[in-house]
Design a protein around this motif. Sequence first.
Motif, mmCIF file in Angstrom:
data_model
loop_
_atom_site.group_PDB
_atom_site.id
_atom_site.type_symbol
_atom_site.label_atom_id
_atom_site.label_comp_id
_atom_site.label_asym_id
_atom_site.label_seq_id
_atom_site.Cartn_x
_atom_site.Cartn_y
_atom_site.Cartn_z
ATOM 1 N N MET A 64 0.822 -1.211 0.000
ATOM 2 C CA MET A 64 0.000 0.000 0.000
ATOM 3 C C MET A 64 0.855 1.259 0.000
ATOM 4 N N ARG A 65 1.964 1.252 0.718
ATOM 5 C CA ARG A 65 2.863 2.425 0.716
ATOM 6 C C ARG A 65 3.405 2.676 -0.684
ATOM 7 N N ILE A 66 3.799 1.590 -1.360
ATOM 8 C CA ILE A 66 4.348 1.728 -2.711
ATOM 9 C C ILE A 66 3.259 2.135 -3.699
ATOM 10 N N LYS A 67 2.091 1.523 -3.593
ATOM 11 C CA LYS A 67 0.998 1.750 -4.550
ATOM 12 C C LYS A 67 0.432 3.168 -4.473
ATOM 13 N N ASN A 68 0.082 3.606 -3.264
ATOM 14 C CA ASN A 68 -0.539 4.934 -3.185
ATOM 15 C C ASN A 68 -0.067 5.767 -1.995
ATOM 16 N N GLY A 69 0.946 5.305 -1.311
ATOM 17 C CA GLY A 69 1.489 6.066 -0.196
ATOM 18 C C GLY A 69 0.621 6.032 1.042
ATOM 19 N N GLY A 70 -0.468 5.267 1.013
ATOM 20 C CA GLY A 70 -1.388 5.223 2.143
ATOM 21 C C GLY A 70 -0.982 4.227 3.212
ATOM 22 N N ASP A 71 -1.538 4.411 4.371
ATOM 23 C CA ASP A 71 -1.343 3.504 5.500
ATOM 24 C C ASP A 71 -2.547 2.562 5.534
ATOM 25 N N ILE A 72 -2.317 1.305 5.238
ATOM 26 C CA ILE A 72 -3.414 0.341 5.138
ATOM 27 C C ILE A 72 -4.224 0.235 6.425
ATOM 28 N N ARG A 73 -3.610 0.587 7.537
ATOM 29 C CA ARG A 73 -4.334 0.530 8.816
ATOM 30 C C ARG A 73 -5.440 1.580 8.885
ATOM 31 N N GLN A 74 -5.357 2.569 7.990
ATOM 32 C CA GLN A 74 -6.353 3.636 7.945
ATOM 33 C C GLN A 74 -7.319 3.477 6.768
ATOM 34 N N LEU A 75 -7.187 2.378 6.035
ATOM 35 C CA LEU A 75 -7.981 2.195 4.815
ATOM 36 C C LEU A 75 -8.780 0.886 4.872
ATOM 37 N N GLY A 76 -9.905 0.867 4.206
ATOM 38 C CA GLY A 76 -10.721 -0.346 4.143
ATOM 39 C C GLY A 76 -11.094 -0.842 5.526
ATOM 40 N N SER A 77 -10.843 -2.128 5.754
ATOM 41 C CA SER A 77 -11.160 -2.724 7.054
ATOM 42 C C SER A 77 -10.118 -2.367 8.115
#
Length: 186
Positions: free
Chosen positions: A23-36
């Motif tokens: 997720m960091r590489i793909k869109n710079g986002g923190d997966i813990r804050q996205l989706g589930s």
Amino acid sequence: MLEVLYIIAAYLVGNIMTAFIVMRIKNGGDIRQLGSGNVGARNVGRLIGKKGFLITAIGDGLKGVLVIGGAKYLDFSVEVQLLSMLAVIVGHIWPFTLKFKGGLGIATFIGALLTFHPVVTLVFVIIFLIFLLILRSVTLAAMSGFALIPIILLYITHSITSFILMGIVVAIMIFVHWDGIKEKLE
């Protein structure tokens, strides 16, 4: 002493969170804050598609393969291999690098199990498919299959120690999936 260091290293390998990296590489986002908010392949798949799911699942599975493959290469006992499996899975589920909030460990467990004992893995897959046909739930089929793995291992190896250690691994897997199990049962 080497075995203890290896088990600690296995925990650290478990802390390498593929979903977080993808997720960091793909869109710079923190997966813990996205989706589930879960740091696993399923959440990545929901957020960025099948390719992200596959990369994450393979990366997480490779952690288990690496740890058990390394333990076998170093000719560690079955007990050390199982303790290493436990450590890499615990590292994935409760990584200190992400404040002890990781993924659910399925891919890591499957990679480790496949490398540890391919025959047990094959029997698990057959049992999983049978339960899937009966229960119509991936979660319930997987957890039912997981619950039988220590018994399968005991039947094949006749080792009480392996049965107990695998039982601990499976108990942790069922524990972290308990909410999903309860949801499916309701």
